[in-house]
Design a protein around this motif. Structure first.
Motif, short mmCIF file in Angstrom:
data_model
loop_
_atom_site.label_atom_id
_atom_site.label_comp_id
_atom_site.label_asym_id
_atom_site.label_seq_id
_atom_site.Cartn_x
_atom_site.Cartn_y
_atom_site.Cartn_z
N ASN A 1 -7.40 1.85 -1.15
CA ASN A 1 -7.25 0.59 -1.25
C ASN A 1 -6.07 0.33 -0.30
N TYR B 1 -15.61 1.59 5.16
CA TYR B 1 -14.35 0.84 4.87
C TYR B 1 -15.04 -0.80 4.71
N VAL C 1 -13.09 -5.09 -9.40
CA VAL C 1 -13.30 -4.89 -7.59
C VAL C 1 -14.40 -5.53 -7.42
N GLN D 1 -3.14 3.30 -2.25
CA GLN D 1 -3.70 2.35 -3.33
C GLN D 1 -2.50 1.37 -3.40
N GLY E 1 -11.75 3.52 -6.71
CA GLY E 1 -11.91 3.84 -5.29
C GLY E 1 -10.72 4.79 -4.87
N ASN F 1 0.70 -1.30 -0.04
CA ASN F 1 -0.12 -0.09 0.11
C ASN F 1 0.96 1.28 0.17
N ILE G 1 -9.84 -7.57 -5.40
CA ILE G 1 -9.57 -7.06 -6.75
C ILE G 1 -8.78 -8.36 -7.63
N SER H 1 -4.09 -1.12 -8.09
CA SER H 1 -5.76 -0.77 -7.83
C SER H 1 -5.89 0.73 -8.34
N ALA I 1 -12.96 -5.79 -0.11
CA ALA I 1 -13.15 -5.81 -1.54
C ALA I 1 -12.04 -7.01 -2.09
N VAL J 1 -16.95 -6.01 -3.97
CA VAL J 1 -17.06 -5.44 -2.91
C VAL J 1 -17.74 -6.85 -1.95
N ASP K 1 -15.89 2.40 0.40
CA ASP K 1 -17.07 2.59 -0.55
C ASP K 1 -18.19 3.25 0.20
N TYR L 1 -11.36 -1.29 1.44
CA TYR L 1 -11.74 -0.57 0.31
C TYR L 1 -12.75 0.53 0.76
#
Lengths: 174, 440
Positions: B342, B364, B376, B320, B339, B312, B369, B336, B367, B378, B360, B358
């Protein structure tokens, strides 16, 4: 902070018992050398009174009145304008007391992933560290640690709690 | 050894066996509640096992097997009180009865005394519609392994009927926290995947975080603040032997084991405060920097072949997922794209998906990927879901979520259709990580 408070009380009590004859009143907190407009930790005046409190301890008490916590915006690590004076006061103290060390604890709110929040807390602690160093504090005087979301100041899952948890706490241990 | 023994109420009858099996039991207990089930779960009858010895049967094997199958979300075990017969071997099954009860499959078996603390556990699986015998085996057990043998039988049934290796014999690690700051007690706990057999691995008034299983399931790496600074420890579960592997200035966090178990990927901030990913060879102590960006780079996890790290980074402004070549850590490639948040990637056992935290619509969630299509999906619907971790068979994810302000664990099938919750009776539970398959 609580430990420091306790320590001060203990020191004060011991000092009062040691020399009961000449209790002196410390200057009121409004006479602190810096502008107190950025006070975030309440406005009650200091009633600590003892001749045995060192100048250093008096200064720390004044810093405590001014603020030992710096709050941050969501996902941000820049020091907000209202904390510039707080940081400056701590820098001044550390510059004048080269043997003192400050511990900077960075924190985040509880949202999102924990290790990323450790990163956010660290970034905040680093921002305060840099600001102190720009004002002459030496690297050796500063330690940083990030607790991320692990140590919230306030429990709760709303912005009121989050805004108090995104913070850096300054601590003067021994 | 702790005196206090807490047993999940689902299996109170198993108390004696658990007591024998466990070195030290934690105070937290987990109670499992299925919150969203699969509509097309396969009906199966798991008949209480017979007992060929004298006195009370030593263990309720069928109860564990049925609970495992139900928890997978793919099976709907028949309620015991609806069973009109209790066959214990194939030739005793009157298939007509079970067809009438609408069970597609039936598992029967018995426990045989073999002297002292030794038992034989025999089971058979039959197709109710055809009467065909699909599987059958006799396993040996002792009092202390009866629960494990029951999970093993559930594994065999699950694999026979789904083609997927069962993960009922696996363990999880998680963090349990009691009390409010600054008086909090943190425990790192290892238990069976169903929350049973809890053992406290580490215990501290300062935060414990980020447990990670070694690939052989023998050790855990984790972060402890016990010295009031972060440090990474590696602890061998069997012996309790513990080694501090990184206590550098600043962050020591997010440990992740390479597939060969030789190396940890970790996050350090060191003196300069630059939060980056490093690899630390546990044998040679050689530290190699993987990322060089001024942003936050953290939460590394390895590709199956150990050649890449997924991690990350907020280098582009928000968290991301990126990947980087371990041998030549130059320019990371972004993984990613959907969104604004991530985080905390974890690779599925087949290497095809990353589970992430993720964001959304302000919540939080967990999800997945798809690495090939980048699509993606969810999987959860909480507000503060975090720490996804795949079961080693890839069929289920475990994660942390909130229930009325309390941290609880939950599982979700990787198609997002079945969720279950595991709540502790004391304090919060968080940061679950699913251990590997046991050695065969």
């Amino acid at each position: 902070m609580r430990a420091l408070q306790l320590m001060l009380i203990v020191v004060t009590t011991a000092a009062l018992m040691g020399c009961p004859k000449k209790p002196q009143t410390l200057p009121d907190s409004s006479s602190t050398p810096t502008d107190s407009g950025a006070n975030t930790s309440g406005t009650s005046g200091s009633d600590i009174s003892s001749s045995a409190l060192s100048a250093e301890q008096r200064e720390i008490e004044q810093l405590r009145q001014l603020g030992m916590v710096i709050l941050f915006d969501y996902d941000r690590a820049d020091i907000r304008p209202e904390y510039v004076n707080v940081v400056a006061a701590h820098a001044k103290f550390l510059n004048g007391n080269a043997n003192r060390k400050v511990r900077l604890e960075g924190h985040s709110d509880e949202r999102g992933s924990r290790e990323y929040n450790i990163g956010l807390g660290e970034r905040r602690a680093q921002a305060v560290r840099r600001a102190l160093m720009l004002q002459g504090v030496t690297e050796a005087q500063i330690t940083t640690v990030s607790y991320g979301e692990e140590r919230p100041a306030v429990q709760g899952s709303d912005e009121a709690a989050y805004s108090k948890n995104r913070r850096v706490e300054l601590g003067y241990g021994r | 050894m702790m005196n206090q023994v807490h047993i999940c109420r689902l299996w109170r009858t198993a108390a004696a066996a658990v007591l024998l099996l466990t070195a030290s039991l934690a105070q937290a207990q987990l109670v499992i509640e299925i919150t969203r089930g699969q509509e097309n779960a396969v009906p199966i009858a798991v008949v209480p096992f017979g007992w060929e010895g004298t006195g009370a049967p030593p263990f309720d094997v069928a109860q564990i097997v049925a609970a495992d199958l139900q928890r997978s979300g793919r099976f709907a075990p028949l309620d015991r009180k609806d069973m009109i017969d209790r066959p214990t071997s194939g030739e005793q099954i009157r298939f007509q009865d079970w067809r009438y009860l609408k069970s597609d499959f039936i598992a029967v078996g018995k426990v045989l005394p073999e002297g002292g603390d030794r038992f034989g556990v025999q089971f058979e699986l039959h197709n109710v519609l055809t009467g065909q015998r699909l599987a059958g085996q006799k396993l040996s057990a002792s009092n202390s392994s009866m629960r494990a043998v029951s999970h093993r039988i559930a594994d065999l049934i699950f694999e026979q009927l789904t083609g997927i290796r069962g993960a009922f014999s696996t363990r999880i690690a998680f963090i349990n926290v009691e009390g409010a700051p600054p008086q909090q007690r943190y425990k790192l706990i290892v238990s069976d995947y169903d929350g049973e057999n809890q053992q406290v691995i580490a215990n501290s008034m300062e935060p414990l975080m980020s447990p990670a299983w070694s690939p052989d399931g023998q050790s855990l790496a984790y972060v402890s603040f016990e010295t009031r600074a972060a440090a990474i420890y590696v602890q061998t579960l069997r012996t309790g032997e513990r080694r501090r592997v990184s206590a550098r200035a600043g962050i020591n966090g997010a440990p992740s084991w390479s597939p060969d178990g030789s190396t940890l990927a970790i996050t350090l901030s060191r003196k300069d405060g630059d939060i980056d990913i490093y690899t630390l060879n546990l044998g040679t102590q050689v530290l190699t920097r993987m990322t060089f960006d001024p942003g936050i780079d953290t939460e590394p996890t390895w590709s199956l072949d150990g050649r890449k790290l997924y991690f990350n980074s907020d280098r582009a402004g928000s968290p991301q997922i990126y990947q980087i070549d371990v041998a030549e850590p130059k320019t990371p490639a972004r993984v990613s794209f959907e969104g604004s948040y991530n985080a905390r990637p974890r690779l599925s056992p087949d290497g095809k998906q990353l589970a992430v935290v993720y964001l959304d619509k302000g919540a939080y969630k967990i999800a997945a990927i798809d690495l090939a299509s980048k699509a993606v999906q969810v999987l959860t619907n909480g507000r503060q879901d975090e720490s996804p971790s795949f079961a080693p068979n890839g069929a289920t994810l475990i994660y942390a979520t909130q229930d009325r302000g309390r941290g609880v664990l939950a599982t979700v099938s990787t198609d997002g259709r079945v969720t279950q919750r595991l709540a502790a009776n004391v304090g919060d539970v968080r940061e679950p990580v699913w251990g590997p398959f046991p050695a065969k």
